[in-house]
Design a protein around this motif. Sequence first.
Motif, PDB file in Angstrom:
ATOM      1  N   GLY A  93      -8.782  -7.824  -1.881  1.00  0.00           N
ATOM      2  CA  GLY A  93      -7.304  -7.617  -2.350  1.00  0.00           C
ATOM      3  C   GLY A  93      -6.372  -8.364  -1.622  1.00  0.00           C
ATOM      4  O   GLY A  93      -5.185  -8.159  -1.611  1.00  0.00           O
ATOM      5  N   ALA A  94      -6.716  -9.579  -1.013  1.00  0.00           N
ATOM      6  CA  ALA A  94      -5.836 -10.476  -0.188  1.00  0.00           C
ATOM      7  C   ALA A  94      -5.064  -9.890   0.851  1.00  0.00           C
ATOM      8  O   ALA A  94      -4.102 -10.211   1.378  1.00  0.00           O
ATOM      9  CB  ALA A  94      -4.872 -11.358  -1.237  1.00  0.00           C
ATOM     10  N   LEU A  95      -5.873  -8.900   1.536  1.00  0.00           N
ATOM     11  CA  LEU A  95      -5.125  -7.952   2.618  1.00  0.00           C
ATOM     12  C   LEU A  95      -5.491  -8.547   3.866  1.00  0.00           C
ATOM     13  O   LEU A  95      -6.582  -9.193   4.076  1.00  0.00           O
ATOM     14  CB  LEU A  95      -5.594  -6.610   2.658  1.00  0.00           C
ATOM     15  CG  LEU A  95      -5.661  -5.795   1.378  1.00  0.00           C
ATOM     16  CD1 LEU A  95      -6.135  -4.464   1.689  1.00  0.00           C
ATOM     17  CD2 LEU A  95      -3.982  -5.473   1.255  1.00  0.00           C
ATOM     18  N   ARG A 127       1.367   2.514   1.457  1.00  0.00           N
ATOM     19  CA  ARG A 127       0.772   3.043   0.450  1.00  0.00           C
ATOM     20  C   ARG A 127       0.141   1.922  -0.494  1.00  0.00           C
ATOM     21  O   ARG A 127      -0.927   2.003  -0.977  1.00  0.00           O
ATOM     22  CB  ARG A 127       1.884   3.778  -0.426  1.00  0.00           C
ATOM     23  CG  ARG A 127       1.595   4.535  -1.581  1.00  0.00           C
ATOM     24  CD  ARG A 127       2.399   4.959  -2.453  1.00  0.00           C
ATOM     25  NE  ARG A 127       2.214   6.215  -3.229  1.00  0.00           N
ATOM     26  CZ  ARG A 127       2.798   6.697  -4.146  1.00  0.00           C
ATOM     27  NH1 ARG A 127       4.112   6.413  -4.329  1.00  0.00           N
ATOM     28  NH2 ARG A 127       2.370   7.759  -4.953  1.00  0.00           N
ATOM     29  N   GLY A 128       0.940   0.819  -0.766  1.00  0.00           N
ATOM     30  CA  GLY A 128       0.447  -0.415  -1.556  1.00  0.00           C
ATOM     31  C   GLY A 128      -0.720  -0.960  -0.857  1.00  0.00           C
ATOM     32  O   GLY A 128      -1.793  -1.339  -1.333  1.00  0.00           O
ATOM     33  N   PHE A 129      -0.778  -1.032   0.400  1.00  0.00           N
ATOM     34  CA  PHE A 129      -1.961  -1.477   1.311  1.00  0.00           C
ATOM     35  C   PHE A 129      -3.115  -0.526   1.117  1.00  0.00           C
ATOM     36  O   PHE A 129      -4.355  -1.173   0.709  1.00  0.00           O
ATOM     37  CB  PHE A 129      -1.555  -1.381   2.653  1.00  0.00           C
ATOM     38  CG  PHE A 129      -2.889  -1.772   3.626  1.00  0.00           C
ATOM     39  CD1 PHE A 129      -2.976  -3.330   4.024  1.00  0.00           C
ATOM     40  CD2 PHE A 129      -3.718  -0.704   4.229  1.00  0.00           C
ATOM     41  CE1 PHE A 129      -4.101  -3.476   4.873  1.00  0.00           C
ATOM     42  CE2 PHE A 129      -4.667  -1.208   4.983  1.00  0.00           C
ATOM     43  CZ  PHE A 129      -4.937  -2.718   5.426  1.00  0.00           C
ATOM     44  N   LEU A 130      -2.971   0.821   1.126  1.00  0.00           N
ATOM     45  CA  LEU A 130      -4.254   1.515   0.828  1.00  0.00           C
ATOM     46  C   LEU A 130      -4.891   1.691  -0.501  1.00  0.00           C
ATOM     47  O   LEU A 130      -5.837   1.682  -0.927  1.00  0.00           O
ATOM     48  CB  LEU A 130      -3.892   3.062   1.055  1.00  0.00           C
ATOM     49  CG  LEU A 130      -5.071   4.066   0.867  1.00  0.00           C
ATOM     50  CD1 LEU A 130      -6.345   3.749   1.704  1.00  0.00           C
ATOM     51  CD2 LEU A 130      -4.461   5.581   1.235  1.00  0.00           C
ATOM     52  N   THR A 131      -3.679   1.534  -1.573  1.00  0.00           N
ATOM     53  CA  THR A 131      -3.986   1.502  -2.968  1.00  0.00           C
ATOM     54  C   THR A 131      -4.867   0.091  -3.237  1.00  0.00           C
ATOM     55  O   THR A 131      -5.509   0.192  -3.969  1.00  0.00           O
ATOM     56  CB  THR A 131      -2.630   1.397  -3.940  1.00  0.00           C
ATOM     57  OG1 THR A 131      -2.058   2.769  -3.507  1.00  0.00           O
ATOM     58  CG2 THR A 131      -3.133   1.601  -5.386  1.00  0.00           C
ATOM     59  N   TRP A 179      -8.550  -0.313  -4.681  1.00  0.00           N
ATOM     60  CA  TRP A 179      -8.855  -0.758  -6.058  1.00  0.00           C
ATOM     61  C   TRP A 179      -9.643  -1.987  -5.877  1.00  0.00           C
ATOM     62  O   TRP A 179     -10.530  -2.155  -6.690  1.00  0.00           O
ATOM     63  CB  TRP A 179      -7.437  -1.198  -6.512  1.00  0.00           C
ATOM     64  CG  TRP A 179      -7.500  -1.756  -7.941  1.00  0.00           C
ATOM     65  CD1 TRP A 179      -7.434  -3.143  -7.996  1.00  0.00           C
ATOM     66  CD2 TRP A 179      -7.674  -1.096  -9.207  1.00  0.00           C
ATOM     67  NE1 TRP A 179      -7.777  -3.294  -9.444  1.00  0.00           N
ATOM     68  CE2 TRP A 179      -7.945  -2.180 -10.093  1.00  0.00           C
ATOM     69  CE3 TRP A 179      -7.922   0.192  -9.617  1.00  0.00           C
ATOM     70  CZ2 TRP A 179      -8.138  -1.950 -11.514  1.00  0.00           C
ATOM     71  CZ3 TRP A 179      -8.291   0.387 -10.933  1.00  0.00           C
ATOM     72  CH2 TRP A 179      -8.633  -0.660 -11.713  1.00  0.00           C
ATOM     73  N   SER A 180      -9.531  -2.722  -4.856  1.00  0.00           N
ATOM     74  CA  SER A 180     -10.297  -4.183  -4.763  1.00  0.00           C
ATOM     75  C   SER A 180     -11.658  -3.984  -4.307  1.00  0.00           C
ATOM     76  O   SER A 180     -12.617  -4.758  -4.430  1.00  0.00           O
ATOM     77  CB  SER A 180      -9.545  -5.006  -3.793  1.00  0.00           C
ATOM     78  OG  SER A 180      -8.107  -5.246  -4.069  1.00  0.00           O
ATOM     79  N   THR A 181     -12.118  -2.600  -3.999  1.00  0.00           N
ATOM     80  CA  THR A 181     -13.395  -2.417  -3.574  1.00  0.00           C
ATOM     81  C   THR A 181     -14.152  -1.355  -4.356  1.00  0.00           C
ATOM     82  O   THR A 181     -15.047  -0.813  -4.026  1.00  0.00           O
ATOM     83  CB  THR A 181     -13.568  -1.981  -1.992  1.00  0.00           C
ATOM     84  OG1 THR A 181     -12.503  -0.741  -1.920  1.00  0.00           O
ATOM     85  CG2 THR A 181     -12.941  -3.122  -1.160  1.00  0.00           C
ATOM     86  N   ARG A 182     -13.665  -1.091  -5.621  1.00  0.00           N
ATOM     87  CA  ARG A 182     -14.262  -0.020  -6.641  1.00  0.00           C
ATOM     88  C   ARG A 182     -15.542  -0.230  -6.485  1.00  0.00           C
ATOM     89  O   ARG A 182     -16.220  -1.572  -6.612  1.00  0.00           O
ATOM     90  CB  ARG A 182     -13.637  -0.114  -7.832  1.00  0.00           C
ATOM     91  CG  ARG A 182     -12.183  -0.019  -7.718  1.00  0.00           C
ATOM     92  CD  ARG A 182     -11.830   0.096  -9.297  1.00  0.00           C
ATOM     93  NE  ARG A 182     -12.085  -1.050 -10.107  1.00  0.00           N
ATOM     94  CZ  ARG A 182     -11.595  -2.360 -10.120  1.00  0.00           C
ATOM     95  NH1 ARG A 182     -10.542  -2.585  -9.168  1.00  0.00           N
ATOM     96  NH2 ARG A 182     -11.951  -3.161 -10.708  1.00  0.00           N
ATOM     97  N   GLY A 183     -16.423   0.667  -6.473  1.00  0.00           N
ATOM     98  CA  GLY A 183     -18.176   0.576  -6.463  1.00  0.00           C
ATOM     99  C   GLY A 183     -18.603   0.422  -5.132  1.00  0.00           C
ATOM    100  O   GLY A 183     -19.813   0.949  -5.115  1.00  0.00           O
ATOM    101  N   GLU A 184     -17.636   0.370  -4.063  1.00  0.00           N
ATOM    102  CA  GLU A 184     -18.303   0.476  -2.670  1.00  0.00           C
ATOM    103  C   GLU A 184     -17.531   1.644  -1.870  1.00  0.00           C
ATOM    104  O   GLU A 184     -16.252   1.412  -1.822  1.00  0.00           O
ATOM    105  CB  GLU A 184     -18.221  -0.686  -2.087  1.00  0.00           C
ATOM    106  CG  GLU A 184     -18.608  -0.753  -0.380  1.00  0.00           C
ATOM    107  CD  GLU A 184     -18.363  -2.120   0.134  1.00  0.00           C
ATOM    108  OE1 GLU A 184     -19.212  -2.619   0.610  1.00  0.00           O
ATOM    109  OE2 GLU A 184     -17.088  -2.522   0.209  1.00  0.00           O
TER     110      GLU A 184
END
Length: 565
Positions: free
Chosen positions: A381-383, A395-399, A403-408
């Motif tokens: 997620g480019a974090l 909040r945006g960081f957690l979201t 979202w970027s690691t769905r499935g894990e």
Amino acid sequence: MSLGVVMLVHDALDRAGQLVRHWAGHGCPVVIHVDKRVKRRAYASFVNDLADLENVRFCGRHKCEWGTWSLVAASQTASELMLKSFPEISHVILASGSCLPLRPIQEMQDYLANRPKTNFIESVTTEDVPWTVGGLDKERFTLRFPFSWKRHRSLFDAYVRLQRRLKFKRKIPVGLTPHLGSQWWCLTRQTLSDILNDPDREQYDTYFQKVWIPDESYYQTLVRQFSTNIESRSLTLSKFDYQGKPHIFYDDHLQLLRRSDCFVARKIWPQADKLYDSFLSDAASIMSGAEPNPGKIDRIFSKAVERRTRGRPGLYMQSRYPRMGFENGLTGSPYAVFEGFTEVFEDFDSWLERAVGGRVHGHLFAPERAEFSGGQSEFSGALTDNAALRDYDPRGFLTNLIWSTRGERQCFQFGPADNQKISWDMAKDPNAYISVVSGAWAVPLYHSKQNFSDIRRQAAKLQKIESDHLDILRSGYSRARIRIWTMAEFVQNPMEPLQLILDEIGGRMNTRLTEAPKMVELDGFGQFLQNLKNQGMQPYLMGDYPSGVDPVQTPRDTRKPYLIK
């Protein structure tokens, strides 16, 4: 019979010309109104391009603007010329330069020939209209609207508020019952002629000139004065979103439009070459004899509206992001939060990763940096691990992370030393599994070599922060799956809580847990808590922790992982 087409054009003149040729080439006279805002050179070229068509006329031009009387005036001028120039027509349909015929013109003519006295116009009373947007239904007929909603919005709103404050109400002309409906109608020659030649037309026109969006109420109201043979529906497929804006059809809507069985659709994107090529061809009818049925595709539009308004769970789009509480769930998939476990157990992260099979992070909201799994400085997620960037929008960081690691499955640690701004978001998130060992923050203080007065000060601060955090978790607004143990009850029997946690978050171990991580040294911890009490602090979050002896009696040099035999 013959069908006449009144066409309102304001842009995409090349596409409008293509449509005019299609209508006119299949025996339908066309009268065109071109918005006066179209430049003279473009207008002259448009007229010249269609000069070879004998059944096409151009009427006087009005400067048209959305929601104003000018649109009605344009349709009146074009309709008058239609009735005067083509006496053979029996029905007139109002269309725009972006209205695309979906079925052979002959089918529409045959359909109307079988219903020679029927007017197709959506016409319902204000009480029965569920789709008015902007808070103005009855008021659009009783207030005055001299200002443009688009160009002078502040004046428009201010004048509405003033009239409401003064309790001003216009008188509706005697005998009229206001009706609303789609702008796109198909009327019989007789009904349209009666509306335009009504001896009270000047009075009606004066009244409707100050009605808001009169193109959706003028004909819809007056048709009730002259005809009882009305089908309150439009032959033109026109869909709107929840804000009242029309849906635009693109090439990938081809099969959707065919399924609707409608005669005409708007609004078609000018660059939708596939749609124009398919529906304006002379190919045999695909839907011969079918009754128009836009209800076939209503379900798809309902889903589109839901996607537009709610979006996908855990994904924030520009259109919804500023509206707090309007999101469709905070995060996109389940995740687990552990509070106090790394303080109680040694190497807890590694053990948890083996047991759960997901990605285990450290303290993602630690004050120095985000402790990503494996010590990474960048993550999905480019974090980045930069604390300042993270804390700009926790909040945006957690979201973004979830979202970027769905499935894990994602797991991370949290504690009173971390950024607490995320507490409410986690507590209200149904995807969060939060497990807390309250008071465990005191263990690192117990092992520290600091001056005891400094320890006491830090302990009081951390206890206050965790107490506030626990109040949030226990509030009636919490939607997360939350488990809270005091440290005293947890260390007495850690296997049962750990088993419960793994069962809930879906660990790899399908059988009973037989091994727990190694617990940190706690000899003398009870006395440490008593010393805090002696210094005037009450460490209540640890529960009833014995002060004389430690709950778990394991020699310091022989401590082993707990085993169940």
